[in-house]
Design a protein around this motif. Sequence first.
Motif, PDB file in Angstrom:
ATOM      1  N   GLY A 152      -4.980   2.016   1.705  1.00 55.60           N
ATOM      2  CA  GLY A 152      -5.884   0.879   2.430  1.00 55.60           C
ATOM      3  C   GLY A 152      -6.221   0.791   0.958  1.00 55.60           C
ATOM      4  N   ARG A 153      -5.736   0.832   0.194  1.00 57.12           N
ATOM      5  CA  ARG A 153      -5.575  -0.017  -1.353  1.00 57.12           C
ATOM      6  C   ARG A 153      -4.352  -0.425  -2.264  1.00 57.12           C
ATOM      7  N   ASN A 168      -9.342  -2.718  -2.544  1.00 55.27           N
ATOM      8  CA  ASN A 168      -9.776  -1.844  -0.513  1.00 55.27           C
ATOM      9  C   ASN A 168      -9.608  -3.270  -0.430  1.00 55.27           C
ATOM     10  N   ASP A 202       0.518  -0.932   0.248  1.00 52.53           N
ATOM     11  CA  ASP A 202      -0.011   0.232   0.180  1.00 52.53           C
ATOM     12  C   ASP A 202       1.224   1.324   0.159  1.00 52.53           C
TER      13      ASP A 202
END
Length: 124
Positions: free
Chosen positions: A75-76, A113, A70
């Motif tokens: 958070g992706r 995500n 990441d």
Amino acid sequence: MPEKPGFTEDQVADYQECFFLFDTKGDGCILDKPDSRVTFEQFLPMLQAVSSKQITDTVDDFVEGLRHFDKEGNGRISAVELRHLLIGLGEKMTEEEVEVLIHGKEDAQGNINYEEFVKMVLAQ
């Protein structure tokens, strides 16, 4: 070929083939620790002990592993990078299997995500 409970002859042959890929000296041993080498006969019980342990990884364990990819800390993870990881590491998946898992999970920027992804995969 050594006979060990819990492994079929075919499994032992496969493990032995993989073992010898790491035998860089050609002496029938692989590196165990910095100054220690083990034979296949010594290695097989170690493999048995590890493979017989119940998997206790949690969502947090998998999320933590993906957090390293990441780059923006949001958070992706890039769907392209996730595909590469799933196809190339661990229990390698086929491109088709990965596509089934990832299809429809990407946002407009091509990211996923990863916490939601891990929860979805573990719930199956």
